[in-house]
Write a protein that holds these residues in place. Structure first.
Motif, PDB file in Angstrom:
ATOM      1  N   ARG A   1       5.530   5.782  10.138  1.00 53.73           N
ATOM      2  CA  ARG A   1       5.920   4.296   9.699  1.00 53.73           C
ATOM      3  C   ARG A   1       4.630   3.735   9.057  1.00 53.73           C
ATOM      4  N   THR A   2       4.636   3.167   7.917  1.00 53.46           N
ATOM      5  CA  THR A   2       3.614   2.717   7.008  1.00 53.46           C
ATOM      6  C   THR A   2       3.760   1.273   6.694  1.00 53.46           C
ATOM      7  N   VAL A   3       2.712   0.507   6.368  1.00 59.31           N
ATOM      8  CA  VAL A   3       2.834  -0.717   5.737  1.00 59.31           C
ATOM      9  C   VAL A   3       2.069  -0.734   4.449  1.00 59.31           C
ATOM     10  N   PHE A   4       2.374  -1.671   3.679  1.00 58.27           N
ATOM     11  CA  PHE A   4       1.947  -1.708   2.534  1.00 58.27           C
ATOM     12  C   PHE A   4       2.054  -0.854   1.274  1.00 58.27           C
ATOM     13  N   HIS A   5       1.662  -1.196   0.108  1.00 60.50           N
ATOM     14  CA  HIS A   5       1.606  -0.499  -1.053  1.00 60.50           C
ATOM     15  C   HIS A   5       1.188   0.845  -0.910  1.00 60.50           C
ATOM     16  N   TYR A   6      -0.307   0.686  -0.062  1.00 59.45           N
ATOM     17  CA  TYR A   6      -0.935   1.863  -0.050  1.00 59.45           C
ATOM     18  C   TYR A   6      -0.675   2.691   1.161  1.00 59.45           C
ATOM     19  N   GLN A   7       0.297   2.513   1.708  1.00 58.61           N
ATOM     20  CA  GLN A   7       0.919   3.227   2.839  1.00 58.61           C
ATOM     21  C   GLN A   7      -0.132   3.692   4.004  1.00 58.61           C
ATOM     22  N   ALA A   8      -0.296   2.608   4.697  1.00 56.88           N
ATOM     23  CA  ALA A   8      -1.267   2.709   5.937  1.00 56.88           C
ATOM     24  C   ALA A   8      -0.394   3.074   7.026  1.00 56.88           C
ATOM     25  N   ASN A   9      -0.614   4.046   7.793  1.00 55.92           N
ATOM     26  CA  ASN A   9       0.039   4.471   8.917  1.00 55.92           C
ATOM     27  C   ASN A   9      -0.221   3.429  10.295  1.00 55.92           C
ATOM     28  N   VAL A  10       0.744   2.904  10.660  1.00 56.32           N
ATOM     29  CA  VAL A  10       0.469   2.048  11.923  1.00 56.32           C
ATOM     30  C   VAL A  10       1.168   2.486  13.058  1.00 56.32           C
ATOM     31  N   THR A  11       1.289   3.748  13.173  1.00 56.13           N
ATOM     32  CA  THR A  11       1.577   4.487  14.479  1.00 56.13           C
ATOM     33  C   THR A  11       0.397   4.683  15.387  1.00 56.13           C
ATOM     34  N   PRO A  12       0.815   4.717  16.578  1.00 55.01           N
ATOM     35  CA  PRO A  12      -0.244   5.044  17.727  1.00 55.01           C
ATOM     36  C   PRO A  12      -0.948   6.472  17.286  1.00 55.01           C
ATOM     37  N   PRO A  13      -1.886   6.846  17.711  1.00 60.19           N
ATOM     38  CA  PRO A  13      -2.624   8.336  17.872  1.00 60.19           C
ATOM     39  C   PRO A  13      -1.871   9.204  18.533  1.00 60.19           C
ATOM     40  N   LYS A  14      -1.248  10.312  18.224  1.00 61.35           N
ATOM     41  CA  LYS A  14      -0.623  11.059  19.151  1.00 61.35           C
ATOM     42  C   LYS A  14      -1.532  12.084  20.086  1.00 61.35           C
TER      43      LYS A  14
ATOM     44  N   PHE B   1     -17.344  -4.199  15.459  1.00 57.13           N
ATOM     45  CA  PHE B   1     -16.277  -3.299  15.550  1.00 57.13           C
ATOM     46  C   PHE B   1     -15.228  -3.710  15.982  1.00 57.13           C
ATOM     47  N   GLU B   2     -14.133  -3.789  15.518  1.00 60.37           N
ATOM     48  CA  GLU B   2     -12.971  -4.474  15.585  1.00 60.37           C
ATOM     49  C   GLU B   2     -11.825  -3.742  15.749  1.00 60.37           C
ATOM     50  N   VAL B   3     -11.110  -3.683  16.957  1.00 59.92           N
ATOM     51  CA  VAL B   3      -9.981  -2.569  17.032  1.00 59.92           C
ATOM     52  C   VAL B   3      -8.509  -3.057  16.527  1.00 59.92           C
ATOM     53  N   TRP B   4      -8.243  -2.161  15.441  1.00 52.29           N
ATOM     54  CA  TRP B   4      -7.112  -2.639  14.548  1.00 52.29           C
ATOM     55  C   TRP B   4      -6.937  -3.873  13.869  1.00 52.29           C
TER      56      TRP B   4
ATOM     57  N   LEU C   1       2.060  -7.912  15.633  1.00 55.30           N
ATOM     58  CA  LEU C   1       3.355  -7.685  14.435  1.00 55.30           C
ATOM     59  C   LEU C   1       3.922  -6.389  14.582  1.00 55.30           C
ATOM     60  N   GLN C   2       4.555  -6.291  15.876  1.00 56.70           N
ATOM     61  CA  GLN C   2       5.082  -4.795  16.136  1.00 56.70           C
ATOM     62  C   GLN C   2       6.068  -4.461  15.166  1.00 56.70           C
ATOM     63  N   GLY C   3       6.196  -3.293  14.661  1.00 51.99           N
ATOM     64  CA  GLY C   3       7.052  -2.661  13.549  1.00 51.99           C
ATOM     65  C   GLY C   3       6.339  -3.038  12.431  1.00 51.99           C
ATOM     66  N   ILE C   4       5.303  -3.862  12.010  1.00 53.30           N
ATOM     67  CA  ILE C   4       4.725  -3.900  10.875  1.00 53.30           C
ATOM     68  C   ILE C   4       3.256  -3.289  10.892  1.00 53.30           C
ATOM     69  N   PHE C   5       2.485  -3.908  11.699  1.00 53.20           N
ATOM     70  CA  PHE C   5       1.047  -3.173  11.703  1.00 53.20           C
ATOM     71  C   PHE C   5       0.921  -2.336  13.030  1.00 53.20           C
TER      72      PHE C   5
ATOM     73  N   GLY D   1     -11.679  -7.595  19.764  1.00 54.57           N
ATOM     74  CA  GLY D   1     -10.263  -7.716  19.446  1.00 54.57           C
ATOM     75  C   GLY D   1      -9.609  -8.876  19.899  1.00 54.57           C
ATOM     76  N   PRO D   2      -8.215  -8.975  20.149  1.00 53.27           N
ATOM     77  CA  PRO D   2      -7.288  -7.992  19.522  1.00 53.27           C
ATOM     78  C   PRO D   2      -7.102  -8.262  18.144  1.00 53.27           C
ATOM     79  N   ALA D   3      -7.563  -9.030  17.503  1.00 58.87           N
ATOM     80  CA  ALA D   3      -7.140  -9.039  15.718  1.00 58.87           C
ATOM     81  C   ALA D   3      -5.908  -9.557  15.467  1.00 58.87           C
ATOM     82  N   THR D   4      -5.348 -10.473  16.406  1.00 60.00           N
ATOM     83  CA  THR D   4      -3.953 -10.567  16.204  1.00 60.00           C
ATOM     84  C   THR D   4      -3.467 -11.497  15.455  1.00 60.00           C
ATOM     85  N   SER D   5      -2.303 -11.904  14.712  1.00 60.50           N
ATOM     86  CA  SER D   5      -2.019 -12.868  13.937  1.00 60.50           C
ATOM     87  C   SER D   5      -1.689 -14.125  14.932  1.00 60.50           C
ATOM     88  N   ARG D   6      -1.733 -15.195  14.421  1.00 59.86           N
ATOM     89  CA  ARG D   6      -1.266 -16.443  14.909  1.00 59.86           C
ATOM     90  C   ARG D   6      -1.826 -16.642  16.121  1.00 59.86           C
TER      91      ARG D   6
END
Length: 490
Positions: A110-123, A153-156, A161-165, A195-200
């Motif tokens: 799963r990615t977001v944005f034109h530049y395809q940033a991967n938004v899945t947790p590290p495996k 240093f801000e984490v994420w 915005l789950q499913g987006i970021f 953090g949590p650098a959340t929206s809203r």
């Protein structure tokens, strides 16, 4: 008419420059572009922010974490060093957003944005820990601990915005945060993590409760907000609405109160992303005179509450939804694709030019400052609330022009007075571009013409011998701004 009285030797308070402590940018790799760098140099010369925050320092374009085909893991800091070296060379400290997941470490596609940033947790937790440790160690080796311990240093970014970021849960984000924070502190306990650098304004109490319950380090609380809000569902906007400009103040007051009532009552609060609206095509909300007056009102309202308030963003060299299709396309920058100043640029420039002592006043849309030499700089504006904007055209406004008189006492001697104005007709390249017929591709001559048009107009310039009192009268149109430089010359 609104009338406001000030005395040069009246009560003062320090001007809160929290609005200069950070500014945002798109994703980190774009900052290698020369046009972005030209824009950043201009902004630093004339405004002077202290830090810059961008997405995607772990993106594959930057290339820090790589596993070549069939090979072993490789750490590569060549692009990172070029990015951070440049930022530091123009006086911008990195505000390090630790995002997103390198493809070789991602648990999904799963990615977001034109530049395809991967938004899945590290495996692999161990590999993420190694990435953080190696990254932080490299920074200290290159820039020195004395410098790096001044960074954040801000984490994420916006994991709510789950499913987006972020494709994980809130609990999975907290787990990633804890791993990251502990790893940074193991490199050196003076590194600042938060953090949590959340929206809203989301997950604030939950984050603080989690850190307290699990003894997780946290040095600052960060979140985001916009004045236009929306429900986010499966990556799409729905129900976008205008909340009213005072919602910005109410958001911050609630967040600060939550922090003060937590187990971390002295924690600094930083809003690391904000603007008028999050809609990329909202041209009026990002490119017009309205944006400038909105910024001035919001910064005044929030003064004294925050450690940093990071406007989103430096430049329209910004590619979340792809490169801009037109010179003014509703992207977030202080300048457009060509480095042409928007009205909001002048809002920040005027703010940066205010003196460090602010005369105390209950005037809602006016700031008066003084220098030790007895000079005065004042900034006044007419913010008018919109009514049910559709975010794709000019916002309907609820009011009109405002007549104002400012009475300054305690000025003795000869003064040079210069007034600059920005509004719909002055210092407004966006409106000038519309008047050109909105050409999609600008010629070099048109760019130069718009750059000249973008500069604030001088609406008054005179010398006066004052015997104690200066009276300033003007009429401010909706979203109009005036900046007065009152300098003693004799």
């Amino acid at each position: 008419m609104d009338t406001f009285h000030f005395h040069l030797h009246g009560d003062v308070q320090p001007l809160d420059r929290f609005f200069q402590n950070c500014i945002g940018s798109c994703h980190a790799y774009l900052t290698l572009r020369e046009d972005w760098r030209e824009h950043a140099r201009l902004i630093q010369r004339e405004i002077g922010f202290r830090a810059v925050r961008s997405h995607g320092i772990f993106h594959d374009l930057v290339g820090i974490y790589q596993i070549p085909w069939g090979g072993e893991r490789v750490f590569n800091f060549q692009n990172l060093d070029k990015i951070y070296d440049f930022w530091l060379s123009i006086g911008l400290k990195p505000f390090v957003e630790l995002s997103f997941t390198p493809r070789a470490l991602a648990s999904g596609d799963r990615t977001v944005f034109h530049y395809q940033a991967n938004v899945t947790p590290p495996k692999d937790r161990g590999e993420w820990e190694l990435l953080i440790r190696t990254f932080a160690t490299h920074l200290i080796e290159r820039y020195g601990l004395e410098e790096v311990q001044t960074w954040y240093f801000e984490v994420w970014n916006e994991p709510d915005l789950q499913g987006i970021f972020w494709t994980g849960s809130m609990e999975e984000y907290f787990d990633l945060y804890a791993l990251t924070a502990r790893t940074l502190k193991a490199v050196h306990p003076s590194l600042k993590v938060g953090g949590p650098a959340t929206s809203r304004n989301m997950w604030v109490k939950e984050m603080l409760d989690y850190c307290a319950a699990h003894n997780v380090p946290i040095d600052f609380l960060s979140t985001h907000h916009y004045c236009a809000d929306a429900a986010f569902e499966m990556g799409e906007f729905s129900g976008i609405h205008w909340r009213g400009q005072k919602a910005m103040l109410h958001d911050v007051q609630r967040t600060v109160q939550t922090v003060r009532q937590s187990a971390f009552p002295n924690l600094p609060v930083l809003y690391t992303e904000w603007n008028v609206s999050p809609i990329h095509e909202d041209v009026y909300g990002k490119d017009s005179e309205f944006t400038a007056a909105f910024v001035l009102q919001t910064v005044k309202d929030l003064s004294g509450l925050l450690e940093a308030y990071s406007y989103w963003a430096i430049s329209d060299v910004f590619e979340e939804s792809g490169p801009g299709l037109t010179p003014f396309s509703g992207k977030y920058g202080l300048v457009n694709l060509h480095g042409i100043k928007k009205p909001v640029y002048h809002a920040f420039h005027f703010l940066s030019q205010l003196y460090d002592e602010e005369l105390v006043s209950d005037a809602p849309s006016l700031r008066v400052t003084r220098s030790p030499e007895g000079n005065v700089r004042l900034l006044t504006w007419n913010f008018v609330e919109p009514v049910n904007p559709d975010f794709h055209s000019d916002y309907p406004l609820s009011g009109g022009e405002r007549e104002e008189e400012i009475v300054l006492e305690g000025l003795q001697g000869e003064y040079e007075i210069t007034c600059y104005q920005v509004d719909r007709e002055h210092g407004n390249a966006f409106r000038a571009w519309l008047a050109m017929g909105s050409p999609q591709y600008l010629t070099a001559a048109q760019v130069e013409q718009l750059k000249q048009t973008a500069e604030p107009s001088v609406c008054d310039h005179q010398r006066l011998i004052l015997d104690g009192t200066l009276r300033i009268k003007h009429v401010l149109p909706p979203s109009g701004i005036r900046f007065y430089d009152i300098r003693r010359v004799g």
